[in-house]
Design an enzyme around this catalytic site. Sequence first.
Site, PDB file in Angstrom:
ATOM      1  N   HIS A   1       0.831  -1.224   0.000  1.00 32.44           N
ATOM      2  CA  HIS A   1       0.000   0.000   0.000  1.00 32.44           C
ATOM      3  C   HIS A   1       0.854   1.258   0.000  1.00 32.44           C
ATOM      4  O   HIS A   1       1.428   1.634   1.013  1.00 32.44           O
ATOM      5  CB  HIS A   1      -0.910  -0.005   1.233  1.00 32.44           C
ATOM      6  CG  HIS A   1      -1.933   1.073   1.238  1.00 32.44           C
ATOM      7  ND1 HIS A   1      -3.289   0.828   1.345  1.00 32.44           N
ATOM      8  CD2 HIS A   1      -1.828   2.429   1.150  1.00 32.44           C
ATOM      9  CE1 HIS A   1      -3.951   1.962   1.325  1.00 32.44           C
ATOM     10  NE2 HIS A   1      -3.088   2.959   1.215  1.00 32.44           N
TER      11      HIS A   1
ATOM     12  N   HIS B   1       1.095   5.278  -2.285  1.00 32.13           N
ATOM     13  CA  HIS B   1       0.469   6.177  -3.274  1.00 32.13           C
ATOM     14  C   HIS B   1       1.603   6.790  -4.101  1.00 32.13           C
ATOM     15  O   HIS B   1       2.135   7.850  -3.770  1.00 32.13           O
ATOM     16  CB  HIS B   1      -0.323   7.282  -2.575  1.00 32.13           C
ATOM     17  CG  HIS B   1      -1.486   6.788  -1.773  1.00 32.13           C
ATOM     18  ND1 HIS B   1      -2.787   6.882  -2.218  1.00 32.13           N
ATOM     19  CD2 HIS B   1      -1.556   6.183  -0.558  1.00 32.13           C
ATOM     20  CE1 HIS B   1      -3.604   6.361  -1.317  1.00 32.13           C
ATOM     21  NE2 HIS B   1      -2.885   5.927  -0.288  1.00 32.13           N
TER      22      HIS B   1
ATOM     23  N   GLN C   1      -9.994   9.271  -4.934  1.00 25.93           N
ATOM     24  CA  GLN C   1      -9.566   9.921  -3.691  1.00 25.93           C
ATOM     25  C   GLN C   1     -10.638  10.817  -3.070  1.00 25.93           C
ATOM     26  O   GLN C   1     -10.778  10.893  -1.863  1.00 25.93           O
ATOM     27  CB  GLN C   1      -8.290  10.739  -3.938  1.00 25.93           C
ATOM     28  CG  GLN C   1      -7.808  11.575  -2.757  1.00 25.93           C
ATOM     29  CD  GLN C   1      -7.330  10.750  -1.582  1.00 25.93           C
ATOM     30  OE1 GLN C   1      -6.267  10.172  -1.619  1.00 25.93           O
ATOM     31  NE2 GLN C   1      -8.130  10.680  -0.514  1.00 25.93           N
TER      32      GLN C   1
ATOM     33  N   HIS D   1      -9.797   1.895   0.845  1.00 24.07           N
ATOM     34  CA  HIS D   1      -9.447   2.723   2.006  1.00 24.07           C
ATOM     35  C   HIS D   1     -10.695   2.706   2.886  1.00 24.07           C
ATOM     36  O   HIS D   1     -11.680   3.369   2.576  1.00 24.07           O
ATOM     37  CB  HIS D   1      -9.131   4.155   1.582  1.00 24.07           C
ATOM     38  CG  HIS D   1      -7.739   4.359   1.097  1.00 24.07           C
ATOM     39  ND1 HIS D   1      -7.271   3.798  -0.051  1.00 24.07           N
ATOM     40  CD2 HIS D   1      -6.698   5.077   1.630  1.00 24.07           C
ATOM     41  CE1 HIS D   1      -6.002   4.148  -0.220  1.00 24.07           C
ATOM     42  NE2 HIS D   1      -5.628   4.919   0.789  1.00 24.07           N
TER      43      HIS D   1
ATOM     44  N   GLU E   1     -10.845   5.011   7.508  1.00 19.86           N
ATOM     45  CA  GLU E   1      -9.617   5.707   7.949  1.00 19.86           C
ATOM     46  C   GLU E   1     -10.031   6.994   8.651  1.00 19.86           C
ATOM     47  O   GLU E   1      -9.895   8.103   8.145  1.00 19.86           O
ATOM     48  CB  GLU E   1      -8.692   6.016   6.760  1.00 19.86           C
ATOM     49  CG  GLU E   1      -7.298   6.475   7.215  1.00 19.86           C
ATOM     50  CD  GLU E   1      -6.412   6.965   6.066  1.00 19.86           C
ATOM     51  OE1 GLU E   1      -6.922   7.252   4.975  1.00 19.86           O
ATOM     52  OE2 GLU E   1      -5.183   7.088   6.299  1.00 19.86           O
TER      53      GLU E   1
ATOM     54  N   ASP F   1       2.421   3.510   2.975  1.00 20.87           N
ATOM     55  CA  ASP F   1       1.375   4.461   2.570  1.00 20.87           C
ATOM     56  C   ASP F   1       1.926   5.663   1.790  1.00 20.87           C
ATOM     57  O   ASP F   1       1.413   6.003   0.742  1.00 20.87           O
ATOM     58  CB  ASP F   1       0.588   4.971   3.791  1.00 20.87           C
ATOM     59  CG  ASP F   1      -0.821   5.459   3.469  1.00 20.87           C
ATOM     60  OD1 ASP F   1      -1.343   5.099   2.396  1.00 20.87           O
ATOM     61  OD2 ASP F   1      -1.409   6.175   4.292  1.00 20.87           O
TER      62      ASP F   1
HETATM   63  N1  17E Z   1      -5.251   9.253   0.804  1.00 22.02           N
HETATM   64  C1  17E Z   1      -6.017   8.910   1.868  1.00 22.02           C
HETATM   65  O1  17E Z   1      -7.266   8.981   1.790  1.00 22.02           O
HETATM   66  N2  17E Z   1      -5.415   8.490   2.989  1.00 22.02           N
HETATM   67  C2  17E Z   1      -4.102   8.410   3.070  1.00 22.02           C
HETATM   68  N3  17E Z   1      -3.542   7.969   4.201  1.00 22.02           N
HETATM   69  C3  17E Z   1      -3.276   8.793   1.967  1.00 22.02           C
HETATM   70  C4  17E Z   1      -3.912   9.199   0.851  1.00 22.02           C
HETATM   71  C5  17E Z   1      -1.794   8.749   2.050  1.00 22.02           C
HETATM   72 FE   FE2 Z   2      -3.555   5.019   1.665  1.00 20.68          FE
END
Ligand code: 17E
Ligand code: FE2
Length: 419
Positions: free
Chosen positions: A58, A60, A155, A213, A216, A312
């Site tokens: 994982h 980006h 995103q 994702h 988070e 990440d």
């Molecule tokens: N985008 C997101 O939604 N969460 C993250 N931790 C990163 C990108 C790095």
């Molecule tokens: Fe991520």
Amino acid sequence: MILKNAKLYGQDGRWDIHIEVGTIQTIKPAADTGQSSNNNDVIDLNGKIVLPPYVEPHIHLDYVLTAGTPRWSQSGSVFEGIEIWSERKQLINESKQDIKDRALKAIKMQLQHGIQHVRTHVDVGDPELKGLKALLEVKEEIKPWLDLQIVAFPQEGLYTKPDAEELLVKALEMGADVVGGIPHYELTREDGVRSVIRALELANKYDKLVDIHCDEIDDDQSRYLEVLAGEALKLGMGDRVTASHTTAMASYSNAYTYKLFQTLKKAGIHFVALPKANLHLQGRFDSHPVRRGLTRVKEMLAEGINVSFGLDSIMDPWYPLGNGDLMSVVDVGLHACHMTDFNHIVKALDLITTNGAKALGLKGEYGVKEGNQANLIVIDADDEYEAIRTQAPVLYSIRNGEVIVETKPVETTMNVSIF
Ligand code: 17E
Ligand code: FE2
């Protein structure tokens, strides 16, 4: 090539590994010749650990090395990261080549740290899909040295903008390998649920994997994981599904988590925890006590649920540090998850090797065994415990039977007579 006197990760004894035409021909108990050979094609490892290449499940790569442009994060939160990235897309018009250059710099760091398998998320919210095009090219160009999987990642959400869903579908048709999602960022609970169900549908339609994702956020009410796991279970596709981050699980009650785990075990989905990134990003709305905001790694492993570790970010709007090194992620993760007991320490490298390989869907082709392509690394330690304690660096990374990266260990001179 012969790698003499190797210790195989997780096994006792010393082994000789014979490699020819890019393939591991034989792995036999070390022949004790007693003398070192001057044949260039023989490397005496003197008991150093050999293991399959590290897996970064994982990252980006379209975001790497952008921290500070157009501005630095003040709060350190996930949400400010998303805002900054959105501002950057509007203010800075990078060419496809610029994105490729940044991604390749990060891949170089990963290769230097013994990584040969990577799953990258790529933002597919841009109408030109420039990031995706860049990474699709990088994937082909880097193939001789590193396997890259691409997640089409909306995103800024799938239902927050009218064209987001169409762009995701286009990305899959263009060759992304995995369907992404971000349900906790959708405008409503219902949209979040819908985005998870849609990701699974698209994965079935286009024969892709899924990596969401998921949750988070430090919100004990964020429960998209149960939707992802429940639906994957009903569709019988758990092995193709990964839940990344799942940090809200740190805030769930034990009673709810107990029930949730029953579904997770039946579904057989994979997890990626991002200890450095999420220790930094989570807890940002707490006053003391500040939550760690890491998913329940130790508890899931104890239930036989597959969990791997990833980094990440490398210097992006979310996380200002990072150099590609997964050993340091293991170090931080073991501490943050209270996994600093002997049994977890000696098995910790599973988190950045076999466990990540399972999430990526690598099957028999991954692993140091006879008949496999000769992809492996050698680290500077002769037992598993010392590898973690000393943060053993990677001495050799071997791909298809060729040494693609070699690092000489540092040498320290002590002028202290008591030693
Ligand atoms: N985008 C997101 O939604 N969460 C993250 N931790 C990163 C990108 C790095
Ligand atoms: Fe991520």
